[in-house]
Design an enzyme around this catalytic site. Structure first.
Site, mmCIF file in Angstrom:
data_model
loop_
_atom_site.group_PDB
_atom_site.id
_atom_site.type_symbol
_atom_site.label_atom_id
_atom_site.label_comp_id
_atom_site.label_asym_id
_atom_site.label_seq_id
_atom_site.Cartn_x
_atom_site.Cartn_y
_atom_site.Cartn_z
ATOM 1 N N LYS A 33 0.826 -1.205 0.000
ATOM 2 C CA LYS A 33 0.000 0.000 0.000
ATOM 3 C C LYS A 33 0.866 1.263 0.000
ATOM 4 C CE LYS A 33 -3.636 2.619 0.691
ATOM 5 N NZ LYS A 33 -4.207 3.095 -0.564
ATOM 6 N N GLY A 89 -7.032 8.231 -1.865
ATOM 7 C CA GLY A 89 -6.218 9.350 -1.395
ATOM 8 C C GLY A 89 -5.084 8.948 -0.476
ATOM 9 N N ASN A 137 5.971 0.583 -2.007
ATOM 10 C CA ASN A 137 5.426 1.680 -2.796
ATOM 11 C C ASN A 137 5.413 2.947 -1.948
ATOM 12 O OD1 ASN A 137 3.059 3.456 -3.804
ATOM 13 N ND2 ASN A 137 3.440 2.055 -5.499
ATOM 14 N N CYS A 171 -0.192 9.527 -8.346
ATOM 15 C CA CYS A 171 -1.496 9.375 -7.690
ATOM 16 C C CYS A 171 -2.405 10.518 -8.110
ATOM 17 C CB CYS A 171 -1.372 9.353 -6.166
ATOM 18 S SG CYS A 171 -2.997 9.175 -5.396
ATOM 19 N N LYS A 178 6.836 4.949 -10.761
ATOM 20 C CA LYS A 178 5.490 4.591 -11.230
ATOM 21 C C LYS A 178 4.848 5.789 -11.907
ATOM 22 C CE LYS A 178 1.091 2.524 -9.784
ATOM 23 N NZ LYS A 178 0.381 1.782 -8.734
ATOM 24 N N ASN A 222 -0.498 4.036 -13.749
ATOM 25 C CA ASN A 222 -1.400 4.313 -12.637
ATOM 26 C C ASN A 222 -2.796 4.533 -13.245
ATOM 27 O OD1 ASN A 222 -2.550 5.218 -10.155
ATOM 28 N ND2 ASN A 222 -0.538 5.926 -9.500
#
Lengths: 306, 246
Positions: free
Chosen positions: A45, A72, A100, A131, A166, A193
């Site tokens: 996570k 989030g 991550n 993200c 990423k 992503n």
């Protein structure tokens, strides 16, 4: 197992199947369902320097052949991950894990990576500059080649572990971002992503997700992900970890034919908690069907050139 | 939690929009009233969480309201069809602290999980009061089923078309030992304010996975962040942030 083995940045994986960050927690929920040591590895996570509750609810919405999420980056913070989650993980997972990491400043990325560098269990650092669900951070580092390079340099400086950046698909040209990361010293890149999207509730006439927008994942994004993996793999010399809507052994092979060294599986874990187990079990049979002796041959065989 | 393929035995409306579905299959993953199952439906990506209304041997009863595409599709499924479920999700109600005179409080489609709970409490020899709240008479269901179990069942309707006019808070018994509530959040909040005894409240949320992996339904409590699907859906009154809001 020999046939499905791949090497990801110096570490041998029994197979290329890697549950993607945010869909597998720190392994606990799935370890109760199957032996997670069958996995190549998994990406835990998304972890930040400080604990985060994440976004208000609702954070989830249905989409055609997929889902939106705006979690989030909820996580307990890197110190608690190191003091609680990793010791717990060592009892249920006996392979190097992919850590991550996310952040809101270059310094924060670097500090989180520096702390995880000290953990023997961590095999790779996957640095999330993509993200879409946090403001003033996350994706903003992954949409500008200069920023992406700056994060890459900063994290490379604090760790000897392989760094995988990423990448976000929410850009005009993902290849330029991948190149900027590779040129700045990234050992590998992973993509994609989630794609930014939204849904509106017809009854309330308001966005379903409290954050208004969310990241789209699931089979809906697979062709987009595959195309981006293909483009990036041909443009950079570092390994590419492919992901985005992968749900079957066939999808894994497609990703590898597009140039991926290993493949992450995300949303599929949420609707079928046994998805990765099934994919790993299916792989040899599907390889037979398409005359693939070893997965390694896909990489070196150059079947994707042209 | 386990993945179970159930077979539909019956799927029929109780009211204009509320359906009861009887299923046959392995119910052993369901260990407490208040748990839920997460159903896979053709053509939809996310599973749909539905609370368990009753368990009897290998029979599972679900009661659900048609509110969107998923439940609409569910309502059209026929006896004999198979239903892929993740079964036995969530923590469920803790019966141990019920005391002698618990009250069960349900609003609308929050009523179903209270049935299995009432059955278990009656089996344990408790005197169970059940307060059911609906908007109007046409939406009423299960009053007689609760009575048949031996519960003191009371009904309130918002428009006064049946039972007492008003909300469930108008029909609460005197001095219950514990309360178990399930319903829309405004109802839960009203119950929380109305009763002084300890209680357990069941919450709902849009969920991703339903088993604690995606963090899609996390809420903040006085005892930390809780995933409604895994650490809930039942929360203890004492841990709710409402306590701190005066």
């Amino acid at each position: 197992m020999e046939r499905t083995r791949v090497n990801l940045l110096g570490i041998e994986l029994d197979n290329p199947v890697i549950p993607a960050s945010g869909t597998f927690g720190y392994g606990r929920e799935f370890a109760g369902l199957y032996d997670i040591d069958i996995l190549g590895t998994f990406s835990f996570k998304g972890t930040t320097l400080h604990p985060r509750l994440g976004n208000p609810l609702p954070r989830i919405a249905e989409a055609p052949s997929g889902m939106l999420n705006a979690v989030g980056l909820q996580n307990p913070g890197v110190d608690k991950v190191i003091s609680e989650e990793l010791p717990n993980l060592s009892k249920i997972f006996h392979k190097p894990v992919m850590a991550n990491v996310s952040g809101f400043s270059i310094e924060e990325y670097a500090e989180t990576c520096r702390r995880l560098d000290a953990c023997a269990q961590v095999g790779w650092l996957e640095v999330n500059i993509s993200c879409p669900n946090v403001h003033h951070g996350g994706m903003s580092f992954g949409t500008d080649p200069v920023q992406a390079a700056a994060v890459t340099k900063a994290v490379k400086a604090v760790t000897s572990k392989p760094i995988i950046m990423k990448l976000s698909p929410n850009v005009t040209d993902i290849v330029s971002i991948a190149k900027a990361c590779a040129d700045a010293g990234a050992d590998g890149v992973s993509l994609i992503n989630t794609l930014m999207g939204m849904r509106i509730d017809l009854r309330t006439r308001r966005p379903v997700i409290a954050n208004v927008t969310g990241g789209l994942s699931g089979p809906a994004v697979f062709p987009v992900a595959l195309r981006m993996v293909y483009q990036v793999a041909r443009a950079v010399s570092v390994p590419v970890v492919g992901m985005g809507g992968v749900s079957s052994a066939e999808d894994v092979l497609e990703m590898m034919m597009a140039g991926a060294t290993a493949v992450e599986v995300g949303a599929a874990n949420l609707v079928d908690p046994f998805a990765c187990k099934r994919i790993i079990e299916d792989l040899p049979g599907i390889m037979d069907k398409y005359g693939i002796e070893t997965l390694d041959s896909l990489k070196t065989g150059g079947s994707t050139a042209g | 939690m386990r993945q179970v393929n159930y077979t539909i035995l019956e799927n029929a409306p109780l009211t204009a929009s509320v359906y009861r579905m009887a299923l046959r299959g392995d119910t052993s993953p369901i260990t407490a009233p208040g748990q839920f199952v997460n159903l896979r439906l053709d053509g939809l990506y996310l599973r749909r969480p539905i609370s368990v209304c009753d368990v009897d041997g290998d029979m599972l009863t679900l009661i659900y309201k048609v509110v969107g595409k998923g439940t609409e599709q569910l309502s059209r499924m026929q006896p004999g069809e198979a239903l892929d479920a993740l079964s036995g999700l969530g923590n469920g109600y803790d019966l141990a602290c019920a005391g002698d005179r618990p009250v069960l409080i349900g609003g609308g489609v929050g009523v179903p999980p209270l049935y299995y709970l009432a059955k278990k409490l009656i089996e344990a020899g408790r005197a169970v009061a059940v307060c059911l709240g609906f908007n109007t008479r046409d939406e009423l269901f299960y009053e007689n089923e609760f009575r048949a179990l031996g519960c003191d069942a009371r009904v309130a309707t918002v428009d006064g078309s049946y039972g007492t006019k008003g909300f469930v808070t108008a029909i609460l018994p005197d001095a219950p030992t514990h309360y178990f509530a399930c319903g829309p959040e405004p109802m839960l909040k009203a119950v929380f304010r109305a009763l002084d005894c300890p209680g357990q409240l069941s919450f709902e949320a849009r969920m991703g996975c339903g088993f604690g992996a995606c963090m899609g339904c996390t809420c903040e409590t006085l005892t930390g962040y809780k995933r409604i699907c895994k650490d809930g859906p039942v929360m203890r009154k004492e841990e709710l942030l409402w306590n701190a809001q005066g």
